[in-house]
Write a protein that holds these residues in place. Structure first.
Motif, PDB file in Angstrom:
ATOM      1  N   TYR A  85       0.803  -1.209   0.000  1.00 52.67           N
ATOM      2  CA  TYR A  85       0.000   0.000   0.000  1.00 52.67           C
ATOM      3  C   TYR A  85       0.836   1.258   0.000  1.00 52.67           C
ATOM      4  O   TYR A  85       0.298   2.354   0.049  1.00 52.67           O
ATOM      5  CB  TYR A  85      -0.929   0.022   1.234  1.00 52.67           C
ATOM      6  CG  TYR A  85      -2.040  -0.993   1.168  1.00 52.67           C
ATOM      7  CD1 TYR A  85      -1.848  -2.274   1.640  1.00 52.67           C
ATOM      8  CD2 TYR A  85      -3.262  -0.660   0.608  1.00 52.67           C
ATOM      9  CE1 TYR A  85      -2.859  -3.203   1.570  1.00 52.67           C
ATOM     10  CE2 TYR A  85      -4.275  -1.585   0.539  1.00 52.67           C
ATOM     11  CZ  TYR A  85      -4.073  -2.861   1.017  1.00 52.67           C
ATOM     12  OH  TYR A  85      -5.080  -3.781   0.955  1.00 52.67           O
ATOM     13  N   ARG A  86       2.137   1.102  -0.040  1.00 54.33           N
ATOM     14  CA  ARG A  86       3.051   2.232  -0.077  1.00 54.33           C
ATOM     15  C   ARG A  86       2.850   3.162   1.116  1.00 54.33           C
ATOM     16  O   ARG A  86       2.792   4.373   0.962  1.00 54.33           O
ATOM     17  CB  ARG A  86       2.897   3.042  -1.367  1.00 54.33           C
ATOM     18  CG  ARG A  86       2.884   2.212  -2.616  1.00 54.33           C
ATOM     19  CD  ARG A  86       3.883   2.708  -3.649  1.00 54.33           C
ATOM     20  NE  ARG A  86       3.611   2.119  -4.944  1.00 54.33           N
ATOM     21  CZ  ARG A  86       3.791   0.835  -5.239  1.00 54.33           C
ATOM     22  NH1 ARG A  86       4.250  -0.002  -4.329  1.00 54.33           N
ATOM     23  NH2 ARG A  86       3.509   0.382  -6.438  1.00 54.33           N
ATOM     24  N   PHE A  87       2.713   2.568   2.289  1.00 50.05           N
ATOM     25  CA  PHE A  87       2.631   3.396   3.483  1.00 50.05           C
ATOM     26  C   PHE A  87       4.025   3.813   3.884  1.00 50.05           C
ATOM     27  O   PHE A  87       4.991   3.119   3.632  1.00 50.05           O
ATOM     28  CB  PHE A  87       2.035   2.603   4.650  1.00 50.05           C
ATOM     29  CG  PHE A  87       0.600   2.244   4.460  1.00 50.05           C
ATOM     30  CD1 PHE A  87       0.164   0.979   4.768  1.00 50.05           C
ATOM     31  CD2 PHE A  87      -0.315   3.170   3.995  1.00 50.05           C
ATOM     32  CE1 PHE A  87      -1.166   0.637   4.607  1.00 50.05           C
ATOM     33  CE2 PHE A  87      -1.642   2.833   3.829  1.00 50.05           C
ATOM     34  CZ  PHE A  87      -2.068   1.561   4.137  1.00 50.05           C
ATOM     35  N   GLU A  88       4.107   4.965   4.558  1.00 50.17           N
ATOM     36  CA  GLU A  88       5.408   5.326   5.113  1.00 50.17           C
ATOM     37  C   GLU A  88       5.592   4.709   6.489  1.00 50.17           C
ATOM     38  O   GLU A  88       6.682   4.340   6.877  1.00 50.17           O
ATOM     39  CB  GLU A  88       5.521   6.843   5.214  1.00 50.17           C
ATOM     40  CG  GLU A  88       5.690   7.476   3.868  1.00 50.17           C
ATOM     41  CD  GLU A  88       6.285   8.855   3.978  1.00 50.17           C
ATOM     42  OE1 GLU A  88       6.722   9.227   5.082  1.00 50.17           O
ATOM     43  OE2 GLU A  88       6.309   9.551   2.966  1.00 50.17           O
ATOM     44  N   ARG A  89       4.487   4.660   7.228  1.00 49.52           N
ATOM     45  CA  ARG A  89       4.574   4.029   8.548  1.00 49.52           C
ATOM     46  C   ARG A  89       3.397   3.085   8.685  1.00 49.52           C
ATOM     47  O   ARG A  89       2.306   3.397   8.210  1.00 49.52           O
ATOM     48  CB  ARG A  89       4.430   5.078   9.659  1.00 49.52           C
ATOM     49  CG  ARG A  89       5.591   5.968   9.813  1.00 49.52           C
ATOM     50  CD  ARG A  89       6.571   5.397  10.817  1.00 49.52           C
ATOM     51  NE  ARG A  89       7.606   6.364  11.112  1.00 49.52           N
ATOM     52  CZ  ARG A  89       8.676   6.532  10.379  1.00 49.52           C
ATOM     53  NH1 ARG A  89       8.873   5.796   9.324  1.00 49.52           N
ATOM     54  NH2 ARG A  89       9.565   7.444  10.707  1.00 49.52           N
ATOM     55  N   VAL A  90       3.619   1.973   9.349  1.00 53.04           N
ATOM     56  CA  VAL A  90       2.513   1.071   9.642  1.00 53.04           C
ATOM     57  C   VAL A  90       2.424   0.928  11.147  1.00 53.04           C
ATOM     58  O   VAL A  90       3.430   0.668  11.815  1.00 53.04           O
ATOM     59  CB  VAL A  90       2.753  -0.322   8.999  1.00 53.04           C
ATOM     60  CG1 VAL A  90       1.603  -1.233   9.332  1.00 53.04           C
ATOM     61  CG2 VAL A  90       2.893  -0.187   7.503  1.00 53.04           C
ATOM     62  N   GLY A 143      -2.183   2.491   8.412  1.00 50.67           N
ATOM     63  CA  GLY A 143      -1.061   2.918   7.587  1.00 50.67           C
ATOM     64  C   GLY A 143      -1.063   4.427   7.469  1.00 50.67           C
ATOM     65  O   GLY A 143      -2.105   5.050   7.311  1.00 50.67           O
ATOM     66  N   LEU A 144       0.128   5.020   7.603  1.00 48.62           N
ATOM     67  CA  LEU A 144       0.219   6.473   7.529  1.00 48.62           C
ATOM     68  C   LEU A 144       1.011   6.880   6.301  1.00 48.62           C
ATOM     69  O   LEU A 144       1.982   6.236   5.936  1.00 48.62           O
ATOM     70  CB  LEU A 144       0.928   7.009   8.780  1.00 48.62           C
ATOM     71  CG  LEU A 144       0.103   6.983  10.051  1.00 48.62           C
ATOM     72  CD1 LEU A 144       0.167   5.623  10.681  1.00 48.62           C
ATOM     73  CD2 LEU A 144       0.633   7.993  11.030  1.00 48.62           C
ATOM     74  N   GLY A 145       0.601   7.992   5.760  1.00 54.02           N
ATOM     75  CA  GLY A 145       1.296   8.523   4.599  1.00 54.02           C
ATOM     76  C   GLY A 145       2.258   9.619   5.006  1.00 54.02           C
ATOM     77  O   GLY A 145       2.623   9.736   6.168  1.00 54.02           O
ATOM     78  N   PRO A 146       2.671  10.418   4.033  1.00 54.48           N
ATOM     79  CA  PRO A 146       3.683  11.443   4.344  1.00 54.48           C
ATOM     80  C   PRO A 146       3.197  12.463   5.381  1.00 54.48           C
ATOM     81  O   PRO A 146       3.973  12.897   6.227  1.00 54.48           O
ATOM     82  CB  PRO A 146       3.955  12.132   3.009  1.00 54.48           C
ATOM     83  CG  PRO A 146       3.102  11.468   2.009  1.00 54.48           C
ATOM     84  CD  PRO A 146       2.346  10.364   2.615  1.00 54.48           C
ATOM     85  N   ASP A 147       1.929  12.827   5.323  1.00 55.92           N
ATOM     86  CA  ASP A 147       1.402  13.712   6.352  1.00 55.92           C
ATOM     87  C   ASP A 147       0.793  12.837   7.430  1.00 55.92           C
ATOM     88  O   ASP A 147      -0.227  12.190   7.196  1.00 55.92           O
ATOM     89  CB  ASP A 147       0.344  14.637   5.752  1.00 55.92           C
ATOM     90  CG  ASP A 147      -0.204  15.599   6.790  1.00 55.92           C
ATOM     91  OD1 ASP A 147      -1.137  16.338   6.469  1.00 55.92           O
ATOM     92  OD2 ASP A 147       0.316  15.612   7.928  1.00 55.92           O
ATOM     93  N   ARG A 148       1.415  12.831   8.589  1.00 52.20           N
ATOM     94  CA  ARG A 148       0.978  11.871   9.602  1.00 52.20           C
ATOM     95  C   ARG A 148      -0.383  12.204  10.170  1.00 52.20           C
ATOM     96  O   ARG A 148      -0.996  11.369  10.812  1.00 52.20           O
ATOM     97  CB  ARG A 148       1.973  11.822  10.770  1.00 52.20           C
ATOM     98  CG  ARG A 148       3.376  11.528  10.346  1.00 52.20           C
ATOM     99  CD  ARG A 148       3.577  10.061  10.086  1.00 52.20           C
ATOM    100  NE  ARG A 148       4.992   9.808   9.860  1.00 52.20           N
ATOM    101  CZ  ARG A 148       5.528   9.662   8.667  1.00 52.20           C
ATOM    102  NH1 ARG A 148       4.792   9.698   7.596  1.00 52.20           N
ATOM    103  NH2 ARG A 148       6.826   9.448   8.548  1.00 52.20           N
ATOM    104  N   ALA A 149      -0.842  13.435   9.969  1.00 50.84           N
ATOM    105  CA  ALA A 149      -2.137  13.783  10.532  1.00 50.84           C
ATOM    106  C   ALA A 149      -3.264  13.601   9.540  1.00 50.84           C
ATOM    107  O   ALA A 149      -4.407  13.890   9.848  1.00 50.84           O
ATOM    108  CB  ALA A 149      -2.113  15.227  11.028  1.00 50.84           C
TER     109      ALA A 149
END
Lengths: 275, 550
Positions: free
Chosen positions: A39-44, A62-68
């Motif tokens: 899923y191309r997450f930056e953080r899981v 899953g978090l993307g580039p903007d964590r919020a």
């Protein structure tokens, strides 16, 4: 909790007796990594486990580039195969709030509306929908509610850039022991609600890069968080009393923190009587 | 030309696009103008900031020095942080004559206590070898923790080991026959770690004496009060006719709900505290309230109906309820001790003792998980009365016939003997809540069924678990100590206001007579009077007549 530090984090959050079996821990190490790839997450983040009567749901975010930004949520029944959950809508949350009782453990289980106003029933019939809710929708709504109500982070762990996006703060070295015991050092990791209601004097003291979220101090009802030092005072553990099963841990003066939910997915409406 | 307009000194194009000197001119630049440009640039860089007094030239020099000294990887990515650190270093004093005292963190004390658990006390070394190690009452906490961990239940290994050692300490201090780690109950300020213990027989007489002393003191108080009342008999307000329901006595230590003694501590390393035995009134009240534990045993429990005791009693009552509801074992592990001719004499009390079955044959994990009838309760259930064995509280009061009133005569008929399910009933008899079964059974793993462990989770008391694997089984509780109810908790309403006095004709207000009624009454009275006077007059007249006749 971060997928990368899952084992250590589970040890720290195990004060309530809930955790994962070695089998689940082992498989999560691999499957969460694959989620990140697919899923191309930056953080899981491993969000936790909602126990139903017949089975349990394991949830990952899953978090993307903007964590919020709104997080993508996935669920699995066995920690091996994950399915993406639809994003939560207000309507879903409102409908799910009327449901009571345990989760069943089967995502396609349909709840019937037992207590529903005559108006709502009419409205629904007009729309052509039947008054049934799937457990999947209830799951989405519950996770959204829990994250919104009791998903917390320590102050300073995330910074807001001038462009508005939120990142982890590389300079965050952990809260000190004194700060860690105070509720004001923790923020709800969700859209702030009370921030604009603060007086100008208070706002002047805030640092807009780190203080852009609501703190736990003014949560209603007061006393809905327990702050304890475990393991001989080396770990600060916050437990929510509104959603029983949400555990947040932080080792002061280190970067280790996280929250996880192990519970039945039911709000504790009896809280005011129990305090 | 490329005119963007006159370049400001800070823009990169400054000084380059002078007429006749484009960027691609390879001529030898005019040394003077270049020198001038360099000096201007340097002068600009040396300008001190108005707010902080630093200047950019020195700052850049310091930064580059630091980078070259430390040689960090990917310096270009963290350059902003390095810049910040350099600025911050300005304010650090390198030499400080005041030294900070070593901070004594509270964590150090706690660490001391935990370390004390690991020390061997004197005299233990030799004695242990002499004792038969197989007979120790210490339970193998780590083994139990291993089995529960297969299902994801349990504390961290560190904490389990600390509890192990704390239990060991408990055993050396108290004369204990059997000991078990019962579980952990979470609280607001602190948590409780609970050990379930049975004393050696004959070891436990101390507490009953204290309670008898309190009762006698109460009786004496009652006698004094009676004397005062007799003196005042003449002008007393009406006595209240309320007689509180009889207090149901608690069960003897060692039987029923008080079969085991419980010790609690907040953290392993802290001293163990014994919980008092539980009374039926406490259990009945605990069923009606729902409060969080604070973690302090002497904290008051503020609730309605008012709980007769403090947090230690409430904790003990909840432990009793949880044990009665969720302590289970595989069928056949325990059996009734064989005694002759006992079944008829039981009279509804049921058997309350069991022993281990030496011929126990464990069932396979699949069987244990598939059907709930392979598990049985081995703790007596608590009746509505609050005891495990029903007791009729009115047996003695029938002798006091003088004080009995009408209400009481009816009660002995209504109080029926309460019978609970007998000991060793299988779980399939357990009622579920609404449409949720009382227990959820799962094997610990589906991938390796040969070594799976059968795990049961209670749905009525969330947090209660049981496992069985071969001949081993155990129960444990991790939770907040409350029963599950799908409905929201509805506290008991206060009872209706009591009647102050019995209403009778002399107190009851009647309507005042109306004018017509009063006149009618007056007329009736006058008639009666007139009739009486006429009779008198007639007699007088007759007398007069008689006199006149002469």
């Amino acid at each position: 909790m971060e997928a990368a530090t899952l084992s250590a984090a589970l040890e720290l959050a195990a004060g309530g007796g809930a955790g994962l079996s070695p089998e689940k821990r082992a498989v999560l190490g691999a499957s969460l990594l694959l989620l990140q790839r697919d899923y191309r997450f930056e953080r899981v983040w491993f969000w936790g486990c909602i126990r139903g009567v017949r089975g349990a749901y394991y949830i990952a975010e899953g978090l993307g580039p903007d964590r919020a930004a709104p997080r993508s949520r996935l669920y699995s029944l066995n920690c091996v195969e994950w399915s993406l959950l639809p994003p939560a809508t207000e309507e879903m949350v409102a409908q799910a709030e009327q449901l009571k009782g345990r989760f069943q453990g089967d995502p396609s289980f349909e709840y019937e509306y037992t207590e529903i106003n005559a108006e709502d029933a009419e409205r629904l019939f007009e729309d052509g929908k039947e008054p049934m809710i799937k457990e999947e929708a209830r799951l989405v709504a519950t996770i959204e509610q829990i994250d919104r109500a009791v998903g917390i982070i320590p102050r300073g762990a995330f910074v807001k850039t001038p462009l508005g996006s939120v990142h982890e703060n590389r300079n965050f070295e952990g809260l000190s022991l004194m700060e860690a015991k105070k509720l004001s050092s923790y923020f709800h990791f969700t859209e702030p609600v009370n921030l604009k209601n603060k007086t100008l004097l208070e706002k002047a003291d805030l640092d807009p890069s780190t203080d852009f979220l609501d703190s736990l101090e003014h949560d209603i009802p007061q006393g809905s968080w327990t702050v304890q030092l475990e393991k001989g005072g080396t770990v600060v553990v916050l437990r929510s009393l509104l959603w029983l099963g949400l555990t947040f841990y932080h080792v002061p003066m280190t970067k280790q923190y996280g929250y996880v939910y192990f519970g039945t997915g039911e709000k504790n409406f009896d809280l005011p009587f129990m305090l | 030309e490329r005119g963007h307009g006159p370049y400001q000194p800070h823009e990169p194009g400054y000084g380059l696009y002078k007429p006749g000197h484009g960027p691609y001119d390879d001529q030898i630049p005019d040394p003077k103008s270049r020198m001038l440009a360099i000096q201007n640039a340097k002068a600009y860089l040396l300008k001190s900031s108005t707010t902080s007094g630093l200047n950019l030239y020195d700052h850049l020099a310091n930064m580059l020095t630091k980078i070259l000294d430390e040689q960090p990887t990917n310096a270009v990515d963290v350059i902003e942080n390095i810049s910040k650190d350099v600025k911050w270093a300005q304010f650090q004093k390198k030499m400080d004559t005041l030294r900070d005292e070593h901070e004594i963190l509270p964590t150090f004390e706690a660490a001391e206590k935990r370390k004390a658990l690991f020390l061997k006390t004197n005299g233990e070394g030799d004695e242990e070898l002499e004792e038969d190690i197989g007979e120790t009452p210490l339970p193998n906490v780590m083994e139990t923790a291993f089995y529960f961990e297969q299902a994801g239940i349990g504390l961290s290994k560190d904490e389990s080991y600390h509890i192990f050692l704390a239990l060991k300490k408990l055993i050396t201090v108290q004369p204990i026959q059997t000991c078990r780690f019962w579980g952990k109950i979470l609280g607001l300020e602190m948590n409780y770690i609970i050990a379930e213990v049975q004393y050696h027989e004959g070891e436990e007489e101390e507490e009953t004496e204290e309670e008898e002393v309190i009762e006698e003191g109460g009786k004496r108080m009652g006698e004094v009060e009676d004397e005062d009342e007799e003196k005042e008999k003449e002008d007393e307000p009406p006595k209240s006719t309320y007689k509180p329901p009889p207090v149901i006595p608690k069960e003897e230590n060692g039987t029923g709900a008080n079969k085991y003694v419980y010790f609690v501590c907040n953290e392993p390393g802290k001293p163990w505290v014994k919980l008092p035995p539980v009374t039926p009134a406490q259990i009945v009240c605990a069923r009606k309230i729902k409060k969080f534990f604070t973690g302090r045993l002497d904290a008051p429990v503020v609730s309605f109906p008012p709980f007769p005791g403090n947090e230690a009693n409430y904790l003990r009552a909840q432990i009793a309820r949880i044990s009665a509801g969720t302590h289970i074992s595989p069928i056949g592990f325990y059996q009734f001790a064989e005694e002759e001719g006992d079944e008829e004499e039981e009279g509804g009390g049921g058997r309350d003792t069991y022993e281990e079955n030496p011929d126990f044959q464990p069932l396979s994990v699949v069987e244990m998980v598939d059907s709930l009838s392979t598990w049985v309760h081995h703790v007596q259930s608590i009746l509505k009365q609050g005891r495990c064995v029903w007791l009729n509280p009115f047996q003695k009061s029938e002798e006091e016939e003088e004080d009995e009133e009408e209400e009481k005569a009816e009660e002995p008929d209504e109080l029926q003997q309460e019978i609970g399910p007998p000991l060793l009933t299988p779980l399939s008899e357990d009622e579920g809540i609404q449409n949720i079964p009382a227990w959820t059974a799962q094997p610990s793993t589906n991938l390796i069924p040969q070594y799976a462990v059968a795990i049961l989770q209670s749905n009525r008391w969330p947090g209660a678990y049981a496992f069985a694997s071969g001949k081993k089984f155990d129960n444990i509780y991790f939770g907040w100590g409350h029963k599950y109810s799908p409905e929201n908790h509805a506290p008991a309403l206060p009872p209706p206001v009591q009647a102050e006095y019995p209403s009778g004709p002399d107190i009851t207000e009647t309507r005042d007579p109306t004018l017509e009624e009063e006149l009618a009454l007056k007329a009736a009275r006058e008639e009666a009077l007139a009739a009486a006077e006429e009779e008198d007059e007639e007699e007088d007249v007759e007398d007069d007549d008689e006199e006149d006749d002469d």
